[in-house]
Design a protein around this motif. Structure first.
Motif, PDB file in Angstrom:
ATOM      1  N   ILE A 237       0.925  -1.297  -0.088  1.00 32.57           N
ATOM      2  CA  ILE A 237       0.111   0.002  -0.248  1.00 32.57           C
ATOM      3  C   ILE A 237       0.810   1.320  -0.005  1.00 32.57           C
ATOM      4  CG2 ILE A 237      -0.293  -0.198   2.731  1.00 32.57           C
ATOM      5  CD1 ILE A 237      -3.087   1.056   2.133  1.00 32.57           C
ATOM      6  N   ASP A 238       0.573   2.188  -0.816  1.00 26.86           N
ATOM      7  CA  ASP A 238       1.261   3.467  -1.157  1.00 26.86           C
ATOM      8  C   ASP A 238       0.355   4.502  -0.248  1.00 26.86           C
ATOM      9  OD1 ASP A 238       2.330   6.088  -1.642  1.00 26.86           O
ATOM     10  OD2 ASP A 238       2.788   5.375  -3.663  1.00 26.86           O
ATOM     11  N   LEU A 239       0.757   5.174   0.846  1.00 26.33           N
ATOM     12  CA  LEU A 239      -0.219   6.183   1.381  1.00 26.33           C
ATOM     13  C   LEU A 239       0.003   7.603   0.971  1.00 26.33           C
ATOM     14  CD1 LEU A 239       0.447   4.568   5.175  1.00 26.33           C
ATOM     15  CD2 LEU A 239      -1.601   4.215   3.401  1.00 26.33           C
ATOM     16  N   ALA A 240       0.369   7.771  -0.233  1.00 31.91           N
ATOM     17  CA  ALA A 240       0.712   9.058  -0.740  1.00 31.91           C
ATOM     18  C   ALA A 240      -0.530   9.974  -0.323  1.00 31.91           C
ATOM     19  CB  ALA A 240       0.735   9.151  -2.114  1.00 31.91           C
ATOM     20  N   GLY A 241      -1.674   9.717  -0.323  1.00 27.85           N
ATOM     21  CA  GLY A 241      -2.877  10.821  -0.319  1.00 27.85           C
ATOM     22  C   GLY A 241      -3.457  10.457   1.133  1.00 27.85           C
ATOM     23  N   ALA A 242      -2.864  10.089   2.137  1.00 29.20           N
ATOM     24  CA  ALA A 242      -3.250   9.855   3.474  1.00 29.20           C
ATOM     25  C   ALA A 242      -2.616  11.140   4.443  1.00 29.20           C
ATOM     26  CB  ALA A 242      -2.992   8.386   4.128  1.00 29.20           C
ATOM     27  N   ASP A 243      -3.731  11.425   5.287  1.00 30.07           N
ATOM     28  CA  ASP A 243      -3.026  12.377   6.213  1.00 30.07           C
ATOM     29  C   ASP A 243      -2.186  11.634   7.301  1.00 30.07           C
ATOM     30  OD1 ASP A 243      -5.032  11.368   8.121  1.00 30.07           O
ATOM     31  OD2 ASP A 243      -6.314  13.117   7.505  1.00 30.07           O
ATOM     32  N   GLU A 244      -1.807  12.203   8.381  1.00 34.19           N
ATOM     33  CA  GLU A 244      -0.870  11.766   9.394  1.00 34.19           C
ATOM     34  C   GLU A 244      -1.716  10.363  10.338  1.00 34.19           C
ATOM     35  OE1 GLU A 244       1.730  12.758  13.322  1.00 34.19           O
ATOM     36  OE2 GLU A 244       1.436  14.217  11.550  1.00 34.19           O
ATOM     37  N   VAL A 245      -2.967  10.821  10.435  1.00 33.84           N
ATOM     38  CA  VAL A 245      -3.873   9.980  11.533  1.00 33.84           C
ATOM     39  C   VAL A 245      -4.381   8.880  10.737  1.00 33.84           C
ATOM     40  CG1 VAL A 245      -5.983  10.108  12.588  1.00 33.84           C
ATOM     41  CG2 VAL A 245      -4.658  11.900  12.894  1.00 33.84           C
ATOM     42  N   LEU A 246      -4.674   9.034   9.364  1.00 37.01           N
ATOM     43  CA  LEU A 246      -5.219   7.970   8.621  1.00 37.01           C
ATOM     44  C   LEU A 246      -3.932   7.175   8.378  1.00 37.01           C
ATOM     45  CD1 LEU A 246      -7.533   6.544   6.870  1.00 37.01           C
ATOM     46  CD2 LEU A 246      -6.937   7.848   5.038  1.00 37.01           C
ATOM     47  N   ALA A 247      -2.909   7.560   7.748  1.00 34.86           N
ATOM     48  CA  ALA A 247      -1.746   6.732   7.437  1.00 34.86           C
ATOM     49  C   ALA A 247      -1.563   5.769   8.540  1.00 34.86           C
ATOM     50  CB  ALA A 247      -0.606   7.858   7.329  1.00 34.86           C
TER      51      ALA A 247
END
Length: 301
Positions: A237-247
């Motif tokens: 999974i690439d978390l490029a579009g996630a904010d800190e909490v969601l990541a």
């Protein structure tokens, strides 16, 4: 008033229906839900499908089904396919300029520059498909009468959270390297600006990319990402579009089956990328083979 003018006045506006792109087809969301997409000034643009958990699971099935054929294709062939996507984007440039301008609040000239950069990015990654193996693979010196060769292989099914603000150039920059190296991908489009991503699905469908290699979902990022991060048949999974909490939440969920995770980071997508995203979802296979004669019926190397 002429007949032509009367006819034009009487015509109803034909609004575009945006759909998901899963397995080479264009389904509506399984739930039937949509959500409103507006431009930077709050003007309504379209209703985008709001994907459900079922849509996410369907995308995983499609990506897994396509993985064998895509990963087994030659690197040269994958390069040809990616270049074909660039060709198709070039032919629909005007549409993407309009959608990017609306999505990101850019002037037409600046949006055109972004679209040109995105097309160039496809070409750039197309050129890497048959070269990355020379960068990360090769022969290893060993003590003994053996050849020891390392070669890269794709990780598998990859989920990508597309960048939230860079709706097209950032999107291309995270999709192209994943499929260039033989992986298949499930993309969660920018929640705020999903239309360029959904239109990209139409381009992929009319290019040479096999169905299921790229699957594009739109909707609430956190809602779609959660089941994909925990899915046992997703390999990375690439978390490029996630904010800190969601990541952080998704990284914990991904640990259940030891998914490879690329954490979110500040990226200037306008700059020429390095090879980091090409190598992010590659595994290394190492083969030992004896040198010299293998006896009767054997071969010498």
């Amino acid at each position: 008033m002429s007949a032509a003018e009367k006819s034009e006045q009487q015509r109803l506006s034909v609004f575009k229906t945006y759909k998901l792109y899963v397995g080479g087809k264009f389904p509506r969301s399984e739930s039937g839900r949509v959500y409103e997409v507006s431009d930077s000034k709050g003007k309504w643009l379209a209703n985008a499908p709001q994907s459900s958990r079922k849509d996410a699971r369907d995308a995983v099935v499609a990506a897994r089904k396509a993985f064998g054929g895509w990963s087994g294709a030659t690197a040269y062939n994958r390069g040809q396919v990616l270049y074909r996507v660039a060709e198709m984007l070039e032919g629909r440039k005007e549409q993407f300029v309009r959608e990017v301008a609306d999505a990101e609040g850019l002037s037409k000239a600046k949006a055109a520059a972004v679209v040109d950069a995105a097309i160039d990015r496809w070409v750039w990654y197309a050129g890497w498909t048959d070269k990355i193996a020379q960068v990360v693979g090769g022969g290893n010196p060993v003590a003994g009468p053996y050849f020891n060769l390392s070669s890269p292989e794709p990780t598998g099914v990859v989920t990508v959270l597309a960048p939230q603000e860079s709706s097209f150039l950032g999107l291309v920059s995270v999709i192209a390297p994943v499929i260039a190296t033989g992986n298949t991908v499930i993309v969660i489009a920018s929640e705020k600006s999903p239309l360029p991503a959904l239109s990209l699905g139409e381009v992929l469908a009319t290019s040479d990319v096999p169905g299921g290699v790229v699957n594009i979902l739109s909707g609430r990022t956190a809602e779609i990402a959660a089941p994909l991060a925990a899915h046992q048949d997703v390999n990375a999974i690439d978390l490029a579009g996630a904010d800190e909490v969601l990541a952080k939440e998704l990284e914990i969920a991904a640990a259940d089956n030891l998914k490879r995770v690329v954490r979110p980071q500040a990226v200037d997508y306008a700059r020429t990328p390095g090879t980091e995203r090409l190598t992010a979802f590659l595994e290394t296979k190492t083969v030992w083979h004896p040198t010299g004669s293998l006896g009767a019926g054997g071969s010498s190397y």
